[in-house]
Design a protein around this motif. Structure first.
Motif, mmCIF file in Angstrom:
data_model
loop_
_atom_site.group_PDB
_atom_site.id
_atom_site.type_symbol
_atom_site.label_atom_id
_atom_site.label_comp_id
_atom_site.label_asym_id
_atom_site.label_seq_id
_atom_site.Cartn_x
_atom_site.Cartn_y
_atom_site.Cartn_z
ATOM 1 N N ILE A 4 -32.554 10.196 -11.984
ATOM 2 C CA ILE A 4 -31.754 9.160 -12.642
ATOM 3 C C ILE A 4 -32.601 7.948 -13.048
ATOM 4 O O ILE A 4 -32.075 6.984 -13.586
ATOM 5 N N LEU A 11 -32.569 3.519 -3.822
ATOM 6 C CA LEU A 11 -31.628 4.518 -3.301
ATOM 7 C C LEU A 11 -31.605 4.514 -1.782
ATOM 8 O O LEU A 11 -30.560 4.717 -1.166
ATOM 9 N N ASN A 46 -24.703 15.095 -13.395
ATOM 10 C CA ASN A 46 -24.190 13.723 -13.488
ATOM 11 C C ASN A 46 -22.685 13.590 -13.294
ATOM 12 O O ASN A 46 -22.155 12.488 -13.415
ATOM 13 N N SER A 77 -25.781 3.815 -9.739
ATOM 14 C CA SER A 77 -27.089 3.938 -10.398
ATOM 15 C C SER A 77 -27.465 2.644 -11.121
ATOM 16 O O SER A 77 -28.640 2.274 -11.151
ATOM 17 N N ARG A 158 -28.789 0.556 -16.298
ATOM 18 C CA ARG A 158 -29.878 1.495 -15.983
ATOM 19 C C ARG A 158 -30.682 1.818 -17.235
ATOM 20 O O ARG A 158 -31.915 1.766 -17.237
#
Length: 176
Positions: A4, A11, A46, A77, A158
């Motif tokens: 991602i 994360l 996803n 994300s 993102r």
């Protein structure tokens, strides 16, 4: 993290796990008192689903300083991307914003006590509607609240960081 395009450390701070039997990453979601109330699964394609019997909540990193500024993103994300460029924040589960969300956001606001909140929306008009509801709710109790939208042609925070956005770019987009 590579799949991602966010830093692995971000994360880790979101306490992301891997559910081997389902082949999905797991993201804990919390309530206004920061208790885990649900797990969101993110599959390699996803798709995202909340585990059965769990409810949506907020994505909150394991280390979140009580800072003057708090960034509020849509989704885990985007929050990981924000963390990756040095911002401190929390993430909403989705673009919806109901009464429970409002109560929990107020609990989180009281806990972290930011002077400024930057709400970063996705480009989609439905998501922007939800972000504007968050901004209006926060304006009742936070002196400086700003809505920041990604530049034209950019889908979300993102993707914006992939295009080179920095924390300064996000702050510059905030009109106090």
């Amino acid at each position: 993290a590579r799949a991602i395009g966010v830093p692995a450390g971000a994360l880790e701070r979101l306490r992301v796990g891997w559910e081997r039997d389902r082949g999905a990453w797991t993201f804990p979601m919390r309530d206004g008192q920061r208790r885990v109330v649900g797990i969101q699964r993110r599959f390699p394609n996803n798709n995202k689903l909340t585990m059965r019997g769990h409810r949506p909540g907020w994505f909150i990193p394991s280390t979140l300083p009580h800072d003057r500024e708090l960034v509020l993103t849509e989704g885990a994300s985007d929050l990981a991307a924000a963390i990756g460029i040095g911002l401190h924040g929390i993430g909403r589960y989705s673009c919806t914003f109901g009464e429970r969300d409002r109560r929990e956001l107020e609990q989180l606001r009281r806990h972290y006590a930011p002077e400024r909140v930057i709400v970063v929306s996705d480009a989609n008009p439905e998501e922007q509607r939800g972000a504007r509801m968050v901004v209006e709710a926060l304006r009742l109790t936070v002196r400086h609240v700003a809505l920041v939208l990604p530049p034209p042609g950019i889908k979300d925070l993102r993707q914006w960081t992939h295009a080179g956005a920095t924390a300064g770019d996000i702050r510059k987009g905030a009109e106090w």
